[in-house]
Motif scaffolding. Structure first.
Motif, mmCIF file in Angstrom:
data_model
loop_
_atom_site.group_PDB
_atom_site.id
_atom_site.type_symbol
_atom_site.label_atom_id
_atom_site.label_comp_id
_atom_site.label_asym_id
_atom_site.label_seq_id
_atom_site.Cartn_x
_atom_site.Cartn_y
_atom_site.Cartn_z
ATOM 1 N N GLY A 29 8.944 62.408 58.032
ATOM 2 C CA GLY A 29 7.979 63.162 57.254
ATOM 3 C C GLY A 29 8.336 63.306 55.790
ATOM 4 N N LEU A 30 9.484 62.751 55.371
ATOM 5 C CA LEU A 30 9.884 62.874 53.978
ATOM 6 C C LEU A 30 9.569 61.627 53.160
ATOM 7 C CD1 LEU A 30 13.350 64.670 54.179
ATOM 8 C CD2 LEU A 30 11.157 65.614 53.489
ATOM 9 N N ASN A 31 8.873 60.673 53.740
ATOM 10 C CA ASN A 31 8.623 59.421 53.037
ATOM 11 C C ASN A 31 7.884 59.635 51.726
ATOM 12 O OD1 ASN A 31 9.868 57.955 55.036
ATOM 13 N ND2 ASN A 31 7.993 57.593 56.179
ATOM 14 N N ASN A 32 7.020 60.631 51.688
ATOM 15 C CA ASN A 32 6.244 60.871 50.479
ATOM 16 C C ASN A 32 6.751 62.073 49.691
ATOM 17 O OD1 ASN A 32 4.427 58.741 51.017
ATOM 18 N ND2 ASN A 32 3.368 60.041 52.505
ATOM 19 N N ASP A 33 7.908 62.619 50.093
ATOM 20 C CA ASP A 33 8.426 63.813 49.468
ATOM 21 C C ASP A 33 9.763 63.517 48.810
ATOM 22 O OD1 ASP A 33 7.456 65.811 52.337
ATOM 23 O OD2 ASP A 33 6.268 65.060 50.661
ATOM 24 N N ASN A 34 10.039 64.258 47.759
ATOM 25 C CA ASN A 34 11.323 64.139 47.094
ATOM 26 C C ASN A 34 12.047 65.463 47.264
ATOM 27 O OD1 ASN A 34 13.454 63.353 45.560
ATOM 28 N ND2 ASN A 34 12.323 63.105 43.661
ATOM 29 N N LEU A 35 13.176 65.444 47.959
ATOM 30 C CA LEU A 35 13.930 66.645 48.246
ATOM 31 C C LEU A 35 15.089 66.775 47.274
ATOM 32 C CD1 LEU A 35 14.639 69.014 50.216
ATOM 33 C CD2 LEU A 35 16.053 67.362 51.440
ATOM 34 N N VAL A 36 15.190 67.920 46.617
ATOM 35 C CA VAL A 36 16.283 68.184 45.688
ATOM 36 C C VAL A 36 17.029 69.416 46.194
ATOM 37 C CG1 VAL A 36 16.943 68.685 43.313
ATOM 38 C CG2 VAL A 36 14.942 67.249 43.781
ATOM 39 N N TYR A 37 18.286 69.230 46.513
ATOM 40 C CA TYR A 37 19.104 70.279 47.117
ATOM 41 C C TYR A 37 20.335 70.475 46.246
ATOM 42 C CZ TYR A 37 22.164 72.287 50.794
ATOM 43 O OH TYR A 37 23.016 73.068 51.523
ATOM 44 N N THR A 38 20.589 71.716 45.835
ATOM 45 C CA THR A 38 21.770 71.999 45.029
ATOM 46 C C THR A 38 22.536 73.168 45.626
ATOM 47 O OG1 THR A 38 20.432 73.391 43.556
ATOM 48 C CG2 THR A 38 20.842 71.120 42.856
ATOM 49 N N ALA A 39 23.853 73.149 45.444
ATOM 50 C CA ALA A 39 24.710 74.233 45.907
ATOM 51 C C ALA A 39 25.854 74.387 44.924
ATOM 52 C CB ALA A 39 25.238 73.945 47.313
ATOM 53 N N TYR A 40 26.405 75.609 44.819
ATOM 54 C CA TYR A 40 27.494 75.817 43.884
ATOM 55 C C TYR A 40 28.411 76.930 44.374
ATOM 56 C CZ TYR A 40 25.255 80.086 42.088
ATOM 57 O OH TYR A 40 24.720 81.340 41.964
ATOM 58 N N ASP A 41 29.600 76.970 43.805
ATOM 59 C CA ASP A 41 30.562 78.004 44.115
ATOM 60 C C ASP A 41 30.269 79.210 43.236
ATOM 61 O OD1 ASP A 41 32.815 79.466 44.864
ATOM 62 O OD2 ASP A 41 34.048 78.519 43.310
ATOM 63 N N GLU A 42 29.893 80.322 43.850
ATOM 64 C CA GLU A 42 29.513 81.502 43.091
ATOM 65 C C GLU A 42 30.697 82.117 42.348
ATOM 66 O OE1 GLU A 42 27.657 84.061 45.962
ATOM 67 O OE2 GLU A 42 25.694 83.132 45.664
ATOM 68 N N GLY A 43 31.908 81.762 42.743
ATOM 69 C CA GLY A 43 33.079 82.300 42.072
ATOM 70 C C GLY A 43 33.484 81.538 40.828
ATOM 71 N N THR A 44 32.761 80.464 40.516
ATOM 72 C CA THR A 44 33.101 79.639 39.353
ATOM 73 C C THR A 44 32.374 80.115 38.102
ATOM 74 O OG1 THR A 44 33.546 77.671 40.695
ATOM 75 C CG2 THR A 44 32.992 77.306 38.387
ATOM 76 N N ASP A 45 33.109 80.258 37.020
ATOM 77 C CA ASP A 45 32.527 80.597 35.719
ATOM 78 C C ASP A 45 32.307 79.290 34.953
ATOM 79 O OD1 ASP A 45 31.759 81.600 33.296
ATOM 80 O OD2 ASP A 45 33.737 82.397 32.754
ATOM 81 N N PHE A 46 31.104 78.771 35.013
ATOM 82 C CA PHE A 46 30.830 77.474 34.404
ATOM 83 C C PHE A 46 30.931 77.530 32.881
ATOM 84 C CE2 PHE A 46 28.939 77.130 38.589
ATOM 85 C CZ PHE A 46 29.334 75.864 38.977
ATOM 86 N N ALA A 47 30.797 78.711 32.309
ATOM 87 C CA ALA A 47 30.917 78.844 30.859
ATOM 88 C C ALA A 47 32.349 78.611 30.379
ATOM 89 C CB ALA A 47 30.438 80.224 30.421
ATOM 90 N N SER A 48 33.287 78.606 31.309
ATOM 91 C CA SER A 48 34.693 78.392 30.924
ATOM 92 C C SER A 48 35.017 76.910 30.761
ATOM 93 C CB SER A 48 35.625 79.009 31.964
ATOM 94 O OG SER A 48 35.531 78.331 33.214
ATOM 95 N N PHE A 49 34.086 76.040 31.125
ATOM 96 C CA PHE A 49 34.301 74.599 31.012
ATOM 97 C C PHE A 49 33.562 74.044 29.796
ATOM 98 C CE2 PHE A 49 34.370 75.419 35.669
ATOM 99 C CZ PHE A 49 35.706 75.139 35.879
ATOM 100 N N ASN A 50 34.184 73.075 29.150
ATOM 101 C CA ASN A 50 33.557 72.447 27.978
ATOM 102 C C ASN A 50 33.439 70.932 28.104
ATOM 103 O OD1 ASN A 50 33.354 74.891 26.286
ATOM 104 N ND2 ASN A 50 35.597 74.830 26.337
ATOM 105 N N THR A 51 34.390 70.290 28.771
ATOM 106 C CA THR A 51 34.449 68.828 28.785
ATOM 107 C C THR A 51 34.297 68.278 30.200
ATOM 108 O OG1 THR A 51 36.866 68.889 28.969
ATOM 109 C CG2 THR A 51 35.925 68.754 26.749
ATOM 110 N N TYR A 52 33.773 67.054 30.269
ATOM 111 C CA TYR A 52 33.619 66.412 31.576
ATOM 112 C C TYR A 52 33.815 64.903 31.440
ATOM 113 C CZ TYR A 52 28.977 64.757 30.151
ATOM 114 O OH TYR A 52 27.943 64.135 29.504
#
Length: 214
Positions: A29-52
């Motif tokens: 049933g997903l042939n015509n659908d695009n599923l976007v799923y995201t998850a993250y660690d709530e304990g992470t302060d993403f503002a503390s990162f600058n480089t990747y």
């Protein structure tokens, strides 16, 4: 663990219960659908990162026992989409992964289903040639800071963000996965449409992850 799910090209709703594990819904049933799923660690302060750091290829997960990498123009467009979204959120891409705080890995499931669980020493417990911790440096392994079990089917794209600074507070030599994104329902008979759906899905993944903004 915080999970938000959007279907970009369909009105139908998809419910996933927050439990000790999460699985990709049935592909039927997903042939015509695009599923976007995201998850993250709530304990992470993403503002503390600058480089990747992000590699210049996408790992192909298939039925072979050798690592295969997707490097053509389409792959570069998908990588560029991730880069553009991170840059727009004031992260800086670096060419030396040893100097990066975050590492990004993209994987495309080209043929069969693979599973990854938080209790395995590697993300892809059943795939023998996935990028190992040594790719990022002197690390013993990596883990999700939250319980997770995913099933990836043909045509799925996975993006995982790793904290390359490790779990310093715990004195661990493991790398935590602090954010991930899964795209499903990407395949149609039109290659150009498939690429556009994937680009749209990646953009949507960042839209529904406002905590990544600096």
């Amino acid at each position: 663990m915080s999970v938000r799910i959007f279907r970009i090209l369909a009105v139908a709703l998809l419910g996933i219960a927050a439990a000790s594990c999460q699985k990709e819904p049935s592909a039927s049933g997903l042939n015509n659908d695009n599923l976007v799923y995201t998850a993250y660690d709530e304990g992470t302060d993403f503002a503390s990162f600058n480089t990747y750091f992000i590699p210049d290829s996408i790992l192909l997960i298939g039925n072979t026992d050798k690592a295969e990498y997707w490097k053509d123009a389409d792959a570069q467009q998908l990588i560029a989409t991730v880069v553009d979204n991170l840059d727009a959120r004031n992260y800086t891409r670096v060419e030396d992964k040893a100097a990066a705080q975050l590492g990004l890995q993209l994987s495309y499931v080209s043929r069969v289903t693979y599973y990854v669980g938080y209790n395995y020493p590697y993300w892809w417990g059943y795939y023998p040639y996935y990028w190992g911790p040594g790719y990022w440096g002197d690390w013993l392994g990596w883990y999700y800071p939250y319980p997770v079990l995913y099933g990836y089917r043909t045509g799925s794209l996975l993006v995982e963000m790793v904290n390359l600074e490790g779990d310093a507070d715990a004195g661990s030599k493991q790398l935590p996965v602090v954010w991930d994104c899964f795209l499903g329902g990407l395949l149609t008979a039109d290659d150009e449409l498939n690429l556009q759906r994937t680009v749209d899905g990646l953009n949507q993944a960042f839209v529904q992850s406002p905590y990544l903004a600096q």
